[in-house]
Write a protein that holds these residues in place. Structure first.
Motif, PDB file in Angstrom:
ATOM      1  N   VAL A 110       0.872  -1.171   0.000  1.00  0.00           N
ATOM      2  CA  VAL A 110       0.000   0.000   0.000  1.00  0.00           C
ATOM      3  C   VAL A 110       0.913   1.226   0.000  1.00  0.00           C
ATOM      4  O   VAL A 110       1.849   1.298   0.799  1.00  0.00           O
ATOM      5  CB  VAL A 110      -0.924   0.012   1.237  1.00  0.00           C
ATOM      6  CG1 VAL A 110      -1.806   1.247   1.233  1.00  0.00           C
ATOM      7  CG2 VAL A 110      -1.771  -1.257   1.282  1.00  0.00           C
ATOM      8  N   LEU A 111       0.646   2.162  -0.916  1.00  0.00           N
ATOM      9  CA  LEU A 111       1.456   3.375  -1.005  1.00  0.00           C
ATOM     10  C   LEU A 111       0.650   4.587  -0.586  1.00  0.00           C
ATOM     11  O   LEU A 111      -0.532   4.713  -0.940  1.00  0.00           O
ATOM     12  CB  LEU A 111       1.953   3.604  -2.438  1.00  0.00           C
ATOM     13  CG  LEU A 111       3.324   3.036  -2.790  1.00  0.00           C
ATOM     14  CD1 LEU A 111       3.315   1.537  -2.767  1.00  0.00           C
ATOM     15  CD2 LEU A 111       3.779   3.559  -4.131  1.00  0.00           C
ATOM     16  N   PHE A 112       1.308   5.488   0.135  1.00  0.00           N
ATOM     17  CA  PHE A 112       0.757   6.774   0.518  1.00  0.00           C
ATOM     18  C   PHE A 112       1.695   7.821  -0.075  1.00  0.00           C
ATOM     19  O   PHE A 112       2.881   7.852   0.271  1.00  0.00           O
ATOM     20  CB  PHE A 112       0.692   6.901   2.043  1.00  0.00           C
ATOM     21  CG  PHE A 112      -0.242   5.895   2.657  1.00  0.00           C
ATOM     22  CD1 PHE A 112      -1.562   6.227   2.899  1.00  0.00           C
ATOM     23  CD2 PHE A 112       0.198   4.615   2.973  1.00  0.00           C
ATOM     24  CE1 PHE A 112      -2.432   5.292   3.443  1.00  0.00           C
ATOM     25  CE2 PHE A 112      -0.662   3.678   3.527  1.00  0.00           C
ATOM     26  CZ  PHE A 112      -1.985   4.018   3.757  1.00  0.00           C
ATOM     27  N   ILE A 113       1.169   8.650  -0.985  1.00  0.00           N
ATOM     28  CA  ILE A 113       1.984   9.609  -1.722  1.00  0.00           C
ATOM     29  C   ILE A 113       1.330  10.979  -1.614  1.00  0.00           C
ATOM     30  O   ILE A 113       0.110  11.101  -1.738  1.00  0.00           O
ATOM     31  CB  ILE A 113       2.104   9.218  -3.215  1.00  0.00           C
ATOM     32  CG1 ILE A 113       2.434   7.732  -3.372  1.00  0.00           C
ATOM     33  CG2 ILE A 113       3.155  10.072  -3.909  1.00  0.00           C
ATOM     34  CD1 ILE A 113       2.288   7.225  -4.799  1.00  0.00           C
ATOM     35  N   THR A 114       2.132  12.002  -1.418  1.00  0.00           N
ATOM     36  CA  THR A 114       1.559  13.346  -1.290  1.00  0.00           C
ATOM     37  C   THR A 114       0.914  13.822  -2.582  1.00  0.00           C
ATOM     38  O   THR A 114      -0.082  14.538  -2.545  1.00  0.00           O
ATOM     39  CB  THR A 114       2.614  14.364  -0.834  1.00  0.00           C
ATOM     40  OG1 THR A 114       3.715  14.340  -1.747  1.00  0.00           O
ATOM     41  CG2 THR A 114       3.101  14.054   0.569  1.00  0.00           C
ATOM     42  N   ASP A 115       1.461  13.432  -3.728  1.00  0.00           N
ATOM     43  CA  ASP A 115       0.930  13.842  -5.029  1.00  0.00           C
ATOM     44  C   ASP A 115       0.793  12.601  -5.903  1.00  0.00           C
ATOM     45  O   ASP A 115       1.649  11.719  -5.859  1.00  0.00           O
ATOM     46  CB  ASP A 115       1.866  14.855  -5.698  1.00  0.00           C
ATOM     47  CG  ASP A 115       1.951  16.138  -4.899  1.00  0.00           C
ATOM     48  OD1 ASP A 115       1.225  17.076  -5.222  1.00  0.00           O
ATOM     49  OD2 ASP A 115       2.723  16.187  -3.916  1.00  0.00           O
ATOM     50  N   SER A 116      -0.259  12.540  -6.701  1.00  0.00           N
ATOM     51  CA  SER A 116      -0.479  11.347  -7.528  1.00  0.00           C
ATOM     52  C   SER A 116       0.707  11.113  -8.459  1.00  0.00           C
ATOM     53  O   SER A 116       1.384  12.059  -8.863  1.00  0.00           O
ATOM     54  CB  SER A 116      -1.785  11.475  -8.322  1.00  0.00           C
ATOM     55  OG  SER A 116      -1.738  12.544  -9.230  1.00  0.00           O
ATOM     56  N   PRO A 117       0.975   9.865  -8.788  1.00  0.00           N
ATOM     57  CA  PRO A 117       2.181   9.529  -9.552  1.00  0.00           C
ATOM     58  C   PRO A 117       2.085   9.863 -11.035  1.00  0.00           C
ATOM     59  O   PRO A 117       1.003   9.915 -11.610  1.00  0.00           O
ATOM     60  CB  PRO A 117       2.313   8.018  -9.355  1.00  0.00           C
ATOM     61  CG  PRO A 117       0.931   7.551  -9.093  1.00  0.00           C
ATOM     62  CD  PRO A 117       0.236   8.666  -8.370  1.00  0.00           C
ATOM     63  N   CYS A 118       3.253  10.053 -11.632  1.00  0.00           N
ATOM     64  CA  CYS A 118       3.341  10.204 -13.086  1.00  0.00           C
ATOM     65  C   CYS A 118       3.150   8.820 -13.725  1.00  0.00           C
ATOM     66  O   CYS A 118       3.085   7.805 -13.024  1.00  0.00           O
ATOM     67  CB  CYS A 118       4.696  10.796 -13.477  1.00  0.00           C
ATOM     68  SG  CYS A 118       6.096   9.670 -13.211  1.00  0.00           S
ATOM     69  N   VAL A 119       3.088   8.768 -15.027  1.00  0.00           N
ATOM     70  CA  VAL A 119       2.865   7.501 -15.731  1.00  0.00           C
ATOM     71  C   VAL A 119       3.998   6.508 -15.473  1.00  0.00           C
ATOM     72  O   VAL A 119       3.744   5.328 -15.202  1.00  0.00           O
ATOM     73  CB  VAL A 119       2.687   7.740 -17.249  1.00  0.00           C
ATOM     74  CG1 VAL A 119       2.714   6.434 -18.018  1.00  0.00           C
ATOM     75  CG2 VAL A 119       1.382   8.486 -17.510  1.00  0.00           C
ATOM     76  N   MET A 120       5.234   6.955 -15.541  1.00  0.00           N
ATOM     77  CA  MET A 120       6.349   6.018 -15.344  1.00  0.00           C
ATOM     78  C   MET A 120       6.376   5.464 -13.919  1.00  0.00           C
ATOM     79  O   MET A 120       6.609   4.275 -13.713  1.00  0.00           O
ATOM     80  CB  MET A 120       7.688   6.684 -15.680  1.00  0.00           C
ATOM     81  CG  MET A 120       7.851   6.970 -17.171  1.00  0.00           C
ATOM     82  SD  MET A 120       7.563   5.519 -18.231  1.00  0.00           S
ATOM     83  CE  MET A 120       8.964   4.515 -17.809  1.00  0.00           C
ATOM     84  N   CYS A 121       6.084   6.310 -12.928  1.00  0.00           N
ATOM     85  CA  CYS A 121       6.015   5.814 -11.550  1.00  0.00           C
ATOM     86  C   CYS A 121       4.821   4.881 -11.386  1.00  0.00           C
ATOM     87  O   CYS A 121       4.909   3.883 -10.666  1.00  0.00           O
ATOM     88  CB  CYS A 121       5.942   6.974 -10.561  1.00  0.00           C
ATOM     89  SG  CYS A 121       7.533   7.808 -10.348  1.00  0.00           S
TER      90      CYS A 121
END
Length: 166
Positions: A110-121
Motif C-alpha cells: 500500500v502506497l501513501f503519496i503526497t501527489d499522484s504519480p506520473c505515468v512512469m512511476c
C-alpha cells in the motif's frame, strides 16, 4: 449499504470496511491519515525546487512501514536539481526512491503519496505488487492515476482528513 471506518467511501481497502450495520467511530485519527501525514513530513526533506513529494510504503495490513522516500537527486550527488526546466530537473521521484528500498518479495503493498504519480512511476508501482495508492493531491497530469486504475490498482484521493486532528 457499506460503511467505512474513516468515512471515505472511495477507500475500499479491506481494513476500512465495517461489518454490516456497524457505524464508523471517528474518535481518533484514521491510520490511513497517519501514513499520509508521514508522507507529507517526508516531502519536507525533498531537494526538488519545483515540487516536494513524499512516499510511505506499507504492507497490506498497514502494520509495517516497508520503505520511505522523497524526491531529490541521486545519493552522493548535490542536493539540488540538475536543471530548472520542469519535467527534466533530474530528481528521482519519491515513489522510485521508496520502492527501490522496499522488499520485492512482499506483495500487496500500500502506497501513501503526497501527489499522484506520473505515468512512469505508475508503471513501477504496478510491477511492485501494490494494491492501493492513496494520494493527497492530484498531480497536474493525472495520466498516472488512469494507468494504475487500468491495471486494477485502487486509487484513493485521500484528502478528507487533511485539516482535522491538527
Amino acid at each position: 449499504m457499506t460503511a467505512f471506518k474513516d468515512g471515505v467511501s472511495s477507500n475500499t481497502h479491506p481494513l476500512n470496511i465495517l461489518p454490516d450495520g456497524e457505524e464508523p467511530q471517528l474518535d481518533r485519527i484514521p491510520l490511513f491519515e497517519v501514513y499520509m501525514r508521514m508522507a507529507e513530513e517526508l516531502a519536507k526533506r525533498s531537494t526538488c525546487a519545483r515540487l516536494q513529494v513524499g512516499t510511505v510504503v506499507t504492507d497490506a495490513l498497514l502494520e509495517n512501514v516497508l520503505a520511505i522516500g522523497y524526491n531529490g537527486n541521486a545519493k552522493g550527488f548535490p542536493n539540488q536539481c540538475d536543471s530548472s526546466t520542469p519535467g527534466v530537473c533530474g530528481c528521482l521521484h519519491s515513489e522510485v526512491n521508496a520502492l527501490v528500498k522496499a522488499p520485492g518479495d512482499i506483495r500487496d503493498k500500500v502506497l501513501f503519496i503526497t501527489d499522484s504519480p506520473c505515468v512512469m512511476c505508475a508503471k513501477l508501482i504496478i510491477n511492485s505488487g501494490t494494491t492501493h495508492v492513496f494520494y493527497r493531491r492530484p498531480y497536474r497530469d493525472t495520466s498516472g492515476i488512469r494507468v494504475l486504475e487500468a491495471a486494477g490498482i485502487t486509487t484513493v484521493h485521500y484528502d478528507r482528513w487533511a485539516d482535522e486532528w491538527r
